[in-house]
Design a protein around this motif. Structure first.
Motif, PDB file in Angstrom:
ATOM      1  N   ASP A 100       0.826  -1.278  -0.132  1.00  0.00           N
ATOM      2  CA  ASP A 100      -0.021  -0.010  -0.154  1.00  0.00           C
ATOM      3  C   ASP A 100       0.712   1.225  -0.180  1.00  0.00           C
ATOM      4  O   ASP A 100       1.608   1.327   0.969  1.00  0.00           O
ATOM      5  N   VAL A 101       0.805   2.170  -1.040  1.00  0.00           N
ATOM      6  CA  VAL A 101       1.573   3.119  -1.213  1.00  0.00           C
ATOM      7  C   VAL A 101       1.173   4.244   0.002  1.00  0.00           C
ATOM      8  O   VAL A 101       2.058   5.154   0.472  1.00  0.00           O
ATOM      9  N   PHE A 102       0.219   4.073   0.629  1.00  0.00           N
ATOM     10  CA  PHE A 102      -0.180   5.016   1.770  1.00  0.00           C
ATOM     11  C   PHE A 102      -0.049   4.596   3.030  1.00  0.00           C
ATOM     12  O   PHE A 102      -0.406   5.360   3.958  1.00  0.00           O
ATOM     13  N   ALA A 103       0.543   3.312   3.044  1.00  0.00           N
ATOM     14  CA  ALA A 103       0.713   2.822   4.550  1.00  0.00           C
ATOM     15  C   ALA A 103       2.229   3.210   4.934  1.00  0.00           C
ATOM     16  O   ALA A 103       3.046   2.918   4.150  1.00  0.00           O
ATOM     17  N   LEU A 104       2.147   3.641   6.165  1.00  0.00           N
ATOM     18  CA  LEU A 104       3.644   4.150   6.601  1.00  0.00           C
ATOM     19  C   LEU A 104       4.389   2.847   6.914  1.00  0.00           C
ATOM     20  O   LEU A 104       5.628   3.027   6.798  1.00  0.00           O
ATOM     21  N   ASP A 105       3.992   1.789   7.221  1.00  0.00           N
ATOM     22  CA  ASP A 105       4.613   0.634   7.182  1.00  0.00           C
ATOM     23  C   ASP A 105       5.524   0.211   5.943  1.00  0.00           C
ATOM     24  O   ASP A 105       6.441  -0.434   5.970  1.00  0.00           O
ATOM     25  N   THR A 106       4.941   0.589   4.781  1.00  0.00           N
ATOM     26  CA  THR A 106       5.691   0.206   3.438  1.00  0.00           C
ATOM     27  C   THR A 106       6.536   0.990   3.348  1.00  0.00           C
ATOM     28  O   THR A 106       7.768   0.417   2.867  1.00  0.00           O
ATOM     29  N   TRP A 107       6.804   2.298   3.729  1.00  0.00           N
ATOM     30  CA  TRP A 107       7.824   3.131   3.688  1.00  0.00           C
ATOM     31  C   TRP A 107       8.888   2.862   4.828  1.00  0.00           C
ATOM     32  O   TRP A 107      10.073   2.680   4.475  1.00  0.00           O
ATOM     33  N   ARG A 108       8.419   2.262   5.932  1.00  0.00           N
ATOM     34  CA  ARG A 108       9.436   1.755   6.869  1.00  0.00           C
ATOM     35  C   ARG A 108      10.107   0.637   6.428  1.00  0.00           C
ATOM     36  O   ARG A 108      11.384   0.320   6.632  1.00  0.00           O
ATOM     37  N   GLU A 109       9.354  -0.427   5.861  1.00  0.00           N
ATOM     38  CA  GLU A 109       9.653  -1.652   5.162  1.00  0.00           C
ATOM     39  C   GLU A 109      10.941  -1.295   4.339  1.00  0.00           C
ATOM     40  O   GLU A 109      12.024  -1.850   4.431  1.00  0.00           O
ATOM     41  N   PHE A 110      10.666  -0.825   3.348  1.00  0.00           N
ATOM     42  CA  PHE A 110      11.757  -0.290   2.234  1.00  0.00           C
ATOM     43  C   PHE A 110      12.590   0.831   2.541  1.00  0.00           C
ATOM     44  O   PHE A 110      13.622   0.778   1.987  1.00  0.00           O
ATOM     45  N   ARG A 111      12.394   1.221   3.886  1.00  0.00           N
ATOM     46  CA  ARG A 111      13.628   2.391   4.469  1.00  0.00           C
ATOM     47  C   ARG A 111      13.551   3.378   3.390  1.00  0.00           C
ATOM     48  O   ARG A 111      14.698   3.995   2.887  1.00  0.00           O
ATOM     49  N   TRP A 112      12.630   4.127   2.878  1.00  0.00           N
ATOM     50  CA  TRP A 112      12.409   5.255   1.879  1.00  0.00           C
ATOM     51  C   TRP A 112      11.846   6.442   2.781  1.00  0.00           C
ATOM     52  O   TRP A 112      11.364   6.200   3.974  1.00  0.00           O
ATOM     53  N   SER A 113      12.175   7.576   1.981  1.00  0.00           N
ATOM     54  CA  SER A 113      11.713   8.705   2.751  1.00  0.00           C
ATOM     55  C   SER A 113      12.243   9.139   4.175  1.00  0.00           C
ATOM     56  O   SER A 113      13.516   8.701   4.232  1.00  0.00           O
ATOM     57  N   ILE A 114      11.623   9.394   5.209  1.00  0.00           N
ATOM     58  CA  ILE A 114      12.081   9.682   6.391  1.00  0.00           C
ATOM     59  C   ILE A 114      12.616   8.434   7.096  1.00  0.00           C
ATOM     60  O   ILE A 114      13.461   8.844   8.280  1.00  0.00           O
ATOM     61  N   PHE A 115      12.272   7.312   6.436  1.00  0.00           N
ATOM     62  CA  PHE A 115      12.931   6.021   7.143  1.00  0.00           C
ATOM     63  C   PHE A 115      14.183   5.553   6.602  1.00  0.00           C
ATOM     64  O   PHE A 115      15.027   4.634   6.781  1.00  0.00           O
ATOM     65  N   ASP A 116      14.638   6.337   5.431  1.00  0.00           N
ATOM     66  CA  ASP A 116      16.217   6.200   4.811  1.00  0.00           C
ATOM     67  C   ASP A 116      17.278   6.537   5.957  1.00  0.00           C
ATOM     68  O   ASP A 116      17.075   7.525   6.309  1.00  0.00           O
ATOM     69  N   PRO A 117      17.984   5.546   6.180  1.00  0.00           N
ATOM     70  CA  PRO A 117      19.147   5.572   7.096  1.00  0.00           C
ATOM     71  C   PRO A 117      20.032   7.023   6.844  1.00  0.00           C
ATOM     72  O   PRO A 117      20.189   7.598   7.871  1.00  0.00           O
ATOM     73  N   LYS A 118      20.114   7.437   5.635  1.00  0.00           N
ATOM     74  CA  LYS A 118      20.987   8.611   5.356  1.00  0.00           C
ATOM     75  C   LYS A 118      20.027   9.848   5.458  1.00  0.00           C
ATOM     76  O   LYS A 118      20.558  10.899   6.106  1.00  0.00           O
ATOM     77  N   VAL A 119      18.750   9.765   5.185  1.00  0.00           N
ATOM     78  CA  VAL A 119      17.816  11.093   5.567  1.00  0.00           C
ATOM     79  C   VAL A 119      17.594  10.907   7.137  1.00  0.00           C
ATOM     80  O   VAL A 119      17.744  12.102   7.494  1.00  0.00           O
ATOM     81  N   ARG A 120      17.756   9.940   7.922  1.00  0.00           N
ATOM     82  CA  ARG A 120      17.678  10.181   9.206  1.00  0.00           C
ATOM     83  C   ARG A 120      18.777  10.579   9.954  1.00  0.00           C
ATOM     84  O   ARG A 120      18.640  11.405  10.747  1.00  0.00           O
ATOM     85  N   GLU A 121      19.983  10.305   9.227  1.00  0.00           N
ATOM     86  CA  GLU A 121      21.364  10.824   9.875  1.00  0.00           C
ATOM     87  C   GLU A 121      21.361  12.208   9.586  1.00  0.00           C
ATOM     88  O   GLU A 121      21.722  12.976  10.546  1.00  0.00           O
ATOM     89  N   ARG A 122      20.950  12.636   8.413  1.00  0.00           N
ATOM     90  CA  ARG A 122      20.858  13.978   8.222  1.00  0.00           C
ATOM     91  C   ARG A 122      20.059  14.741   9.072  1.00  0.00           C
ATOM     92  O   ARG A 122      20.545  16.181   9.270  1.00  0.00           O
TER      93      ARG A 122
END
Length: 373
Positions: free
Chosen positions: A188-210
């Protein structure tokens, strides 16, 4: 703060002419006069009004503004029942369609509703240019890798704060991810768990570190990330609801739009997810794949015909490909007329063929006043 203002790109900006050519055509070839709300009008004169809104905000704020402008035009004409003609580019078409169906009521939170067509009585004709009626992959890409605007780039953590962006994402029933074998990844593109699972957007380690570094690290920085997650989830849920409401089945009270758009360019319709050293990497170009599987046409897998931003099926509101599991067919959007061009999204309004068809449509309908949104 990216330094990019929402209205700076209206007529000309970022090295491109966005709406200057179409406004010149309306005035010089069409004989229209630009008016401001509250200005007196003359009988028999062709007038137009420009509606500017902050594209970074939730669409409901813009819907309210559209209603206010229409009411002020009615006051200027001394006719509370006046019906205006709306010419809308891209997201502006979605605002007008929502307004026609639901008025200014915010139904993006809460229980399902059916269209009331509260605003339909205020719109005589709706002409849409490059409108993503079933969403676009562009905001998905922006959440994954940020968005370039001219010489500046909006990083993914800033994109995550733009509340209106998920309201342009693909309809939840439409597959948007495939693996390197060409199989649909049912997420589901609108599920936060999807973004967390793939580590995209604010779940991207580089984004979080930055983000943590910019916020000084420590407890306050981690709290900032937690707040970002809360707001992103809310934005995603409202985005899902917005697309569902626009795709709701309709009846004869609805506005049948005139649709103009492009269908000659490869337009990203799906992302290929490739696993690289334990990371899920989203590929939007077939040439970027590190391990393509022989025999798979990734160009056709990733792209559909469109204007490089909006696919033809989204433009026409008619999706005839297989849907995600468990979803009922999406009702087709009823149209008054459609014109397909060989032009990219950002250049549609300046396209001579579009302008010729637009003027023909306006004059054949006897238009005297309209709103540009």
């Amino acid at each position: 703060d990216t330094g990019i203002r929402p209205y700076a790109v209206f007529r000309q900006g970022l090295g491109r002419d966005f709406y200057g050519q179409i406004l010149n055509t309306l005035e010089n070839a069409g004989g229209y006069t630009r008016r401001q709300p509250g200005e007196p009008v003359e009988a028999g004169q062709r007038n137009y009004y420009v509606y500017l809104y902050d594209w970074r905000l939730d669409n409901m704020a813009a819907v309210d503004g559209l209603h206010e402008l229409i009411e002020r035009i009615r006051e200027a004409y001394g006719d509370p029942g006046l019906r205006v003609d709306v010419l809308a580019h891209s997201n502006g078409g979605l605002l007008a369609r929502y307004y026609a169906r639901y008025g200014t009521r915010d139904h993006l939170d809460g229980d399902p509703v059916t269209p009331s067509f509260t605003g339909a009585g205020a719109i005589r004709r709706l002409l849409m240019v490059g409108t993503p009626n079933l969403g676009s992959m562009q905001p998905v890409l922006s959440h994954v890798r940020g968005e370039e605007m001219g010489l500046r780039k909006i990083p993914a953590e800033v994109v995550a704060t733009i509340s209106g962006a998920p309201q342009l994402m693909p309809h939840p029933a439409i597959p948007w991810l495939v693996d390197v074998h060409g199989q649909v990844i049912d997420r589901d593109v609108f599920a936060l768990d999807t973004w967390r699972e793939f580590r995209w957007s604010i779940f991207d380690p580089k984004v979080r570190e930055r983000t943590l570094r910019r916020k000084g690290g420590g407890k306050a920085a981690r709290r900032h990330l937690a707040i970002l997650e809360v707001y992103l989830e809310r934005h995603m849920l409202r985005g899902r609801r917005f697309l569902e409401l626009l795709a709701h089945s309709t009846d004869s009270r609805d506005i049948r739009p005139y649709v103009f758009g492009g269908d000659c360019d490869d337009t990203v319709a799906r992302l290929v997810v490739e696993e690289i050293r334990g990371r899920h990497v989203a590929r939007e170009h077939e040439t970027a794949l590190a391990g393509p599987v022989p025999g798979i046409d990734y160009r056709r897998l990733i792209h559909d015909p469109g204007d490089a931003v909006v696919t033809r099926s989204s433009l026409l509101g008619d999706f005839d490909q297989p849907l995600r599991q468990g979803f009922a067919p999406i009702p087709s959007m009823p149209l008054a007329h459609s014109v397909l061009l060989c032009e990219q999204h950002q250049f549609l309004t300046g396209n001579a063929t579009f302008q010729n068809n637009l003027l023909h449509t306006l004059f054949s309908l006897g238009v005297k006043e309209r709103v540009w949104g």
